[in-house]
Scaffold this active site. Structure first.
Site, mmCIF file in Angstrom:
data_model
loop_
_atom_site.group_PDB
_atom_site.id
_atom_site.type_symbol
_atom_site.label_atom_id
_atom_site.label_comp_id
_atom_site.label_asym_id
_atom_site.label_seq_id
_atom_site.Cartn_x
_atom_site.Cartn_y
_atom_site.Cartn_z
ATOM 1 N N GLY A 14 -7.830 6.826 50.431
ATOM 2 C CA GLY A 14 -7.002 7.541 51.411
ATOM 3 C C GLY A 14 -6.753 8.983 51.016
ATOM 4 N N ARG A 18 0.857 12.647 52.856
ATOM 5 C CA ARG A 18 2.301 12.818 52.620
ATOM 6 C C ARG A 18 2.600 13.430 51.242
ATOM 7 N NH1 ARG A 18 3.771 6.729 54.254
ATOM 8 N NH2 ARG A 18 1.552 6.524 53.764
ATOM 9 N N LYS A 25 -4.392 11.689 46.037
ATOM 10 C CA LYS A 25 -3.130 11.019 45.670
ATOM 11 C C LYS A 25 -3.253 10.175 44.407
ATOM 12 C CE LYS A 25 -1.231 7.631 48.305
ATOM 13 N NZ LYS A 25 -0.304 7.040 49.300
ATOM 14 N N ASP A 105 -2.003 3.193 45.149
ATOM 15 C CA ASP A 105 -0.857 4.075 44.904
ATOM 16 C C ASP A 105 0.344 3.303 44.352
ATOM 17 O OD1 ASP A 105 -0.173 2.677 47.184
ATOM 18 O OD2 ASP A 105 0.275 4.436 48.409
ATOM 19 N N GLU A 152 3.276 -1.972 61.122
ATOM 20 C CA GLU A 152 3.390 -0.674 60.449
ATOM 21 C C GLU A 152 4.526 0.125 61.086
ATOM 22 O OE1 GLU A 152 1.755 0.161 57.594
ATOM 23 O OE2 GLU A 152 1.319 -1.957 57.851
ATOM 24 N N ASN A 167 6.222 -5.171 53.395
ATOM 25 C CA ASN A 167 4.960 -5.514 52.740
ATOM 26 C C ASN A 167 4.813 -4.650 51.492
ATOM 27 O OD1 ASN A 167 2.277 -5.949 52.084
ATOM 28 N ND2 ASN A 167 1.492 -4.660 53.766
ATOM 29 N N ASN A 224 4.025 7.546 47.903
ATOM 30 C CA ASN A 224 3.504 8.260 49.068
ATOM 31 C C ASN A 224 3.853 9.739 49.038
ATOM 32 O OD1 ASN A 224 2.393 5.923 50.360
ATOM 33 N ND2 ASN A 224 4.484 5.321 50.874
ATOM 34 N N ARG A 311 0.469 22.560 19.479
ATOM 35 C CA ARG A 311 -0.544 22.450 20.536
ATOM 36 C C ARG A 311 -1.734 21.614 20.084
ATOM 37 N NH1 ARG A 311 -1.494 28.344 21.975
ATOM 38 N NH2 ARG A 311 -3.186 27.365 23.126
ATOM 39 N N ALA A 399 5.818 41.422 2.550
ATOM 40 C CA ALA A 399 6.372 41.430 3.914
ATOM 41 C C ALA A 399 5.827 42.631 4.682
ATOM 42 C CB ALA A 399 7.890 41.483 3.849
HETATM 43 C C1 UD1 Z 1 0.366 0.239 53.270
HETATM 44 C C2 UD1 Z 1 0.503 -0.973 54.196
HETATM 45 C C3 UD1 Z 1 1.983 -1.242 54.425
HETATM 46 C C4 UD1 Z 1 2.665 -1.480 53.090
HETATM 47 C C5 UD1 Z 1 2.409 -0.347 52.113
HETATM 48 C C6 UD1 Z 1 2.881 -0.758 50.733
HETATM 49 C C7 UD1 Z 1 -1.440 -0.957 55.681
HETATM 50 C C8 UD1 Z 1 -1.931 -0.699 57.055
HETATM 51 N N1 UD1 Z 1 -0.159 -0.697 55.451
HETATM 52 O O1 UD1 Z 1 0.933 1.326 53.958
HETATM 53 O O2 UD1 Z 1 2.134 -2.370 55.264
HETATM 54 O O3 UD1 Z 1 4.065 -1.635 53.299
HETATM 55 O O4 UD1 Z 1 1.022 -0.034 52.015
HETATM 56 O O5 UD1 Z 1 2.776 0.264 49.789
HETATM 57 O O6 UD1 Z 1 -2.198 -1.412 54.858
HETATM 58 N N2 UD1 Z 1 -6.525 3.765 51.623
HETATM 59 C C9 UD1 Z 1 -7.893 3.714 51.644
HETATM 60 N N3 UD1 Z 1 -8.543 4.080 52.793
HETATM 61 C C10 UD1 Z 1 -7.864 4.501 53.900
HETATM 62 C C11 UD1 Z 1 -6.473 4.529 53.885
HETATM 63 C C12 UD1 Z 1 -5.821 4.156 52.732
HETATM 64 O O7 UD1 Z 1 -8.527 3.346 50.652
HETATM 65 O O8 UD1 Z 1 -8.542 4.811 54.898
HETATM 66 C C13 UD1 Z 1 -5.815 3.436 50.369
HETATM 67 C C14 UD1 Z 1 -4.969 4.596 49.900
HETATM 68 O O9 UD1 Z 1 -5.726 5.418 48.995
HETATM 69 C C15 UD1 Z 1 -3.806 3.918 49.229
HETATM 70 C C16 UD1 Z 1 -3.737 2.543 49.879
HETATM 71 O O10 UD1 Z 1 -4.942 2.371 50.594
HETATM 72 O O11 UD1 Z 1 -4.021 3.754 47.833
HETATM 73 C C17 UD1 Z 1 -2.563 2.439 50.838
HETATM 74 O O12 UD1 Z 1 -2.667 3.459 51.808
HETATM 75 P P1 UD1 Z 1 -1.392 4.200 52.354
HETATM 76 O O13 UD1 Z 1 -1.832 5.177 53.353
HETATM 77 O O14 UD1 Z 1 -0.537 4.654 51.248
HETATM 78 O O15 UD1 Z 1 -0.679 2.973 53.103
HETATM 79 P P2 UD1 Z 1 0.834 2.866 53.504
HETATM 80 O O16 UD1 Z 1 1.081 3.670 54.709
HETATM 81 O O17 UD1 Z 1 1.680 3.093 52.326
HETATM 82 CA CA CA Z 2 1.330 3.696 50.270
#
Ligand code: UD1
Ligand code: CA
Length: 436
Positions: A14, A18, A25, A105, A152, A167, A224, A311, A399
């Protein structure tokens, strides 16, 4: 459950809009390592078959993860045509009979928390928790104690938005469920995305039982936004420091201390308030005083700080480092550097004292050069050592000296100083005052 019966799929394709960041992310760091690293590390404790779905910044994600782990399968999501968490599953062919699907995430997930999904033979298990503020999460609609579907936030009615059971984003499916329902997902929703969560309502419609698993937010928190990132960092830091203290490290005001995941301690160590220890640092029988920063270095039997900066690639043993001393890529053994120095690309041997304000001039604007200082050397305050330079054993540097030679021989004194001139009554003449 046997680890070779389990496949783990981590969704990391994803955009994470946000986060408002040019960085993908899942590559944002928690305690020094990308979020996705933490998830893979926990997953590895449970299974050898780990697939990470990538798309957005796929090269960067794959490259970084490959630097930490071998044998991870990467699958690219066709995010253009199949966006969403369900779209991310479209290209996957599952190997083993039990499949854990994790969002990429959730950096706080532990192997123990995942284990709970495996001690349960339901065909579909989904994680839920109750939140006072469910904002951003998918709401879980439960009727007669049975999970019906996940809505959602963007698709939810006002009534559904009030639901506080959400969820958590980890699911265990049998292989047959994935094979059957992923091809059937559609994008008929507010975001025009393929939602993995729709598997739940489809399976329910077919009369299958969905087993909810109540989990705690601490392990399953989704990141997020940058606020979520900071909140998760705090939880991870508490975990890291609690474990270290339980293993015998003394910390003063631990809430003010930041310690990355790769830092290790041996023997009796004290870390005072406000310190930051990063990378693969090792601290052995040492005292790290308030406000000190140590990056990727080894410290043995020494005291460092307050307010010192060590460092990367430094090795410090039997040494006292005081306030406002910066050390970079240097090795110090049995040395005292008490105040206000820069020691870079240097090697300093036993019994040597570095006076206040000493600077190794290691950079000529193009290249870096080494400073080698032998045993029992006394470097007077406010001296500059222009590298490359070797100062042999038993040398005194007066010095205020600027050492521009390549070598100062054993036993010598080096002094570069203009003679002090005194002009009598200058002050009174200059300010036209009369001497009392
Ligand atoms: C998702 C869930 C939601 C849940 C929440 C919990 C769905 C539709 N919704 O929402 O019900 O409460 O997680 O944290 O699943 N990702 C992809 N490809 C995409 C979109 C997202 O691989 O096209 C991955 C993202 O990188 C991320 C994960 O899926 O790691 C979740 O995506 P995100 O957009 O954060 O979902 P939420 O809106 O949080
Ligand atoms: Ca999420």
């Amino acid at each position: 459950m046997n680890r070779d019966k389990i496949s783990i799929i981590i969704l990391a394709a994803g955009k994470g809009s946000r986060m408002k960041s040019p960085t993908a992310k899942v590559l944002h760091t928690i305690s020094g390592k990308p979020m996705l690293y933490h998830i893979i590390k926990s997953s590895r404790e449970i299974s050898d078959d780990i697939t990470v779905v990538i798309s957005h910044q796929k090269e960067a994600v794959q490259e970084q993860m490959s630097s930490y782990f071998n044998n991870i399968n990467f699958v690219v999501q066709d995010a253009q045509n199949f966006p969403g968490t369900g779209g991310a599953m479209k290209n996957i062919s599952v190997k083993n009979e039990k499949v854990l699907v994790l969002n990429g995430d959730m950096p706080l997930i532990t192997a123990d928390a995942l284990q709970n999904f495996l001690d349960n033979d339901n065909e579909i298990i989904m994680s839920i928790f109750d939140l006072q503020n469910p904002d951003g999460y998918g709401r879980v609609i439960i009727k007669d104690d049975k999970v019906q579907r996940i809505v959602e936030q963007k698709d939810a009615s006002n009534e559904e938005l009030k639901v506080t059971t959400v969820n958590a984003g980890v699911y265990a499916f049998s292989k047959t469920i994935i094979d059957k329902y992923i091809p059937l997902l559609s994008n008929d929703n507010a975001q025009e995305e393929y939602y993995l969560t729709d598997v739940i309502s489809m399976a329910k419609a077919d009369g299958l039982n969905i087993a909810p698993l109540l989990v705690d937010e601490e392990n399953f928190k989704g990141v997020n936004s940058k606020k979520d990132l900071a909140d998760s960092e705090e939880i991870m830091q508490t975990r890291i420091k609690t474990k270290l203290m339980n293993n015998g490290v003394i910390m003063q005001l631990p809430s003010t201390i930041y310690i990355e995941e790769g830092v290790t301690f041996e023997g009796e160590c004290i870390v005072e308030n406000g310190c930051r220890l990063t990378g693969e640092t090792l601290i052995h029988n040492s005292h790290v005083k308030a406000g000190t920063v140590i990056e990727d270095s080894i410290i043995k039997n020494s005291d460092i700080g307050p307010l010192a900066h060590i460092r990367p690639a430094s090795y410090i043993e039997d040494t006292h480092i005081g306030n406002f001393v910066e050390v970079k890529k240097s090795s110090l053994k049995g040395v005292k550097a008490g105040h206000l120095s820069y020691i870079g690309d240097a090697q300093i041997d036993e019994g040597t004292n570095i006076g206040a304000g000493v600077i190794t001039c290691n950079y000529d604007g193009i290249k870096k050069y080494k400073t080698i200082i032998g045993k029992n050397v006394f470097i007077g305050s406010d001296s500059q050592l222009i590298a490359p330079v070797t100062i042999e054993d038993d040398v005194m540097i007066a010095a205020g000296t600027t050492v521009a030679e390549r070598k100062i021989e054993k036993g010598s004194l080096a002094i570069s100083r203009t003679k002090t001139r005194t002009i009598k009554d200058f002050y009174y003449n200059f300010f036209s005052k009369i001497k009392q």
